[in-house]
Design a protein around this motif. Structure first.
Motif, PDB file in Angstrom:
ATOM      1  N   ALA A   1      69.314  11.138  32.595  1.00 34.16           N
ATOM      2  CA  ALA A   1      68.014  10.728  33.136  1.00 34.16           C
ATOM      3  C   ALA A   1      67.007  11.806  32.775  1.00 34.16           C
ATOM      4  O   ALA A   1      66.982  12.876  33.373  1.00 34.16           O
ATOM      5  CB  ALA A   1      68.086  10.545  34.641  1.00 34.16           C
ATOM      6  N   ASN A   2      66.193  11.548  31.759  1.00 35.76           N
ATOM      7  CA  ASN A   2      65.171  12.494  31.329  1.00 35.76           C
ATOM      8  C   ASN A   2      63.855  12.195  32.046  1.00 35.76           C
ATOM      9  O   ASN A   2      63.588  11.043  32.402  1.00 35.76           O
ATOM     10  CB  ASN A   2      64.960  12.395  29.819  1.00 35.76           C
ATOM     11  N   PRO A   3      63.013  13.212  32.253  1.00 32.42           N
ATOM     12  CA  PRO A   3      61.732  12.961  32.922  1.00 32.42           C
ATOM     13  C   PRO A   3      60.787  12.133  32.062  1.00 32.42           C
ATOM     14  O   PRO A   3      60.730  12.293  30.847  1.00 32.42           O
ATOM     15  CB  PRO A   3      61.162  14.361  33.171  1.00 32.42           C
ATOM     16  N   GLY A   4      60.083  11.229  32.731  1.00 31.54           N
ATOM     17  CA  GLY A   4      59.080  10.415  32.078  1.00 31.54           C
ATOM     18  C   GLY A   4      57.693  10.828  32.548  1.00 31.54           C
ATOM     19  O   GLY A   4      57.523  11.905  33.131  1.00 31.54           O
ATOM     20  N   PRO A   5      56.705   9.990  32.336  1.00 28.00           N
ATOM     21  CA  PRO A   5      55.353  10.330  32.775  1.00 28.00           C
ATOM     22  C   PRO A   5      55.258  10.362  34.301  1.00 28.00           C
ATOM     23  O   PRO A   5      55.977   9.649  34.993  1.00 28.00           O
ATOM     24  CB  PRO A   5      54.487   9.217  32.193  1.00 28.00           C
ATOM     25  N   ILE A   6      54.374  11.201  34.804  1.00 25.57           N
ATOM     26  CA  ILE A   6      54.178  11.350  36.244  1.00 25.57           C
ATOM     27  C   ILE A   6      52.844  10.724  36.614  1.00 25.57           C
ATOM     28  O   ILE A   6      51.808  11.066  36.025  1.00 25.57           O
ATOM     29  CB  ILE A   6      54.202  12.836  36.647  1.00 25.57           C
ATOM     30  N   MET A   7      52.877   9.806  37.580  1.00 28.18           N
ATOM     31  CA  MET A   7      51.636   9.225  38.087  1.00 28.18           C
ATOM     32  C   MET A   7      51.103  10.141  39.185  1.00 28.18           C
ATOM     33  O   MET A   7      51.822  10.451  40.131  1.00 28.18           O
ATOM     34  CB  MET A   7      51.884   7.826  38.651  1.00 28.18           C
ATOM     35  N   ARG A   8      49.863  10.572  39.049  1.00 25.54           N
ATOM     36  CA  ARG A   8      49.294  11.487  40.030  1.00 25.54           C
ATOM     37  C   ARG A   8      48.353  10.725  40.957  1.00 25.54           C
ATOM     38  O   ARG A   8      47.463  10.018  40.507  1.00 25.54           O
ATOM     39  CB  ARG A   8      48.560  12.609  39.319  1.00 25.54           C
ATOM     40  N   ARG A   9      48.565  10.910  42.248  1.00 28.60           N
ATOM     41  CA  ARG A   9      47.742  10.290  43.279  1.00 28.60           C
ATOM     42  C   ARG A   9      47.261  11.373  44.230  1.00 28.60           C
ATOM     43  O   ARG A   9      47.828  12.468  44.273  1.00 28.60           O
ATOM     44  CB  ARG A   9      48.552   9.243  44.057  1.00 28.60           C
ATOM     45  N   PHE A  10      46.239  11.067  45.001  1.00 30.25           N
ATOM     46  CA  PHE A  10      45.723  12.029  45.971  1.00 30.25           C
ATOM     47  C   PHE A  10      45.646  11.381  47.338  1.00 30.25           C
ATOM     48  O   PHE A  10      45.326  10.201  47.465  1.00 30.25           O
ATOM     49  CB  PHE A  10      44.336  12.532  45.545  1.00 30.25           C
ATOM     50  N   ARG A  11      45.945  12.175  48.364  1.00 33.81           N
ATOM     51  CA  ARG A  11      45.887  11.711  49.738  1.00 33.81           C
ATOM     52  C   ARG A  11      44.929  12.624  50.490  1.00 33.81           C
ATOM     53  O   ARG A  11      44.997  13.837  50.353  1.00 33.81           O
ATOM     54  CB  ARG A  11      47.288  11.775  50.347  1.00 33.81           C
ATOM     55  N   PRO A  12      44.043  12.057  51.302  1.00 34.38           N
ATOM     56  CA  PRO A  12      43.115  12.899  52.057  1.00 34.38           C
ATOM     57  C   PRO A  12      43.846  13.802  53.051  1.00 34.38           C
ATOM     58  O   PRO A  12      44.789  13.372  53.706  1.00 34.38           O
ATOM     59  CB  PRO A  12      42.225  11.904  52.799  1.00 34.38           C
ATOM     60  N   LYS A  13      43.389  15.028  53.140  1.00 31.91           N
ATOM     61  CA  LYS A  13      43.972  16.006  54.050  1.00 31.91           C
ATOM     62  C   LYS A  13      42.887  16.527  54.982  1.00 31.91           C
ATOM     63  O   LYS A  13      41.740  16.074  54.943  1.00 31.91           O
ATOM     64  CB  LYS A  13      44.590  17.173  53.248  1.00 31.91           C
ATOM     65  N   ALA A  14      43.263  17.503  55.762  1.00 31.65           N
ATOM     66  CA  ALA A  14      42.341  18.047  56.761  1.00 31.65           C
ATOM     67  C   ALA A  14      41.158  18.754  56.101  1.00 31.65           C
ATOM     68  O   ALA A  14      41.277  19.326  55.027  1.00 31.65           O
ATOM     69  CB  ALA A  14      43.089  19.035  57.661  1.00 31.65           C
ATOM     70  N   ARG A  15      40.026  18.694  56.754  1.00 35.15           N
ATOM     71  CA  ARG A  15      38.794  19.378  56.367  1.00 35.15           C
ATOM     72  C   ARG A  15      38.291  18.981  54.989  1.00 35.15           C
ATOM     73  O   ARG A  15      37.774  19.806  54.236  1.00 35.15           O
ATOM     74  CB  ARG A  15      39.000  20.879  56.406  1.00 35.15           C
TER      75      ARG A  15
END
Length: 112
Positions: A76-90
């Motif tokens: 199992a070789n690494p493939g593309p990574i989907m990047r997402r963002f989640r709101p955090k404090a401040r």
């Protein structure tokens, strides 16, 4: 003779899939298929699909018998990574990385 099958962009991290790939390496194909059906992990279900594809390639394209085949390599070789963002404090943002994998299964009949 070696026969291979590749499944790309599978939605599981390579670390989780790699744990299962080590269990089927070096086994006979029929034993490896039985292990994929009995194991409750997601990686087992996904590797079963790639293993069946490699088995079909061996039988139909190279006319090999399924009783003689051995799993030479399962990776199992690494493939593309989907990047997402989640709101955090401040008002800041936390990064979420959704990892994918590329599965490779190589079967051999033990002969050159």
């Amino acid at each position: 003779m070696e026969v291979r099958a590749i499944t790309k962009n599978v939605r599981i991290s390579p670390q989780k899939a790699g744990d299962f790939s080590h269990t089927i390496q070096g086994k006979k194909v029929m034993d490896a298929l039985a292990m994929t059906e009995l194991c409750p992990r997601k990686a087992a279900r996904l590797f079963a699909k790639t293993l069946r594809s490699a088995l079909a390639n061996a039988e139909n394209n190279c006319e090999l018998k399924r009783e003689d085949l051995i799993v030479k390599m399962a990776v199992a070789n690494p493939g593309p990574i989907m990047r997402r963002f989640r709101p955090k404090a401040r008002g800041s943002a936390g990064r979420i990385r959704k990892r994918t994998s590329h599965f490779t299964v190589v079967l051999t009949d033990g002969k050159n």
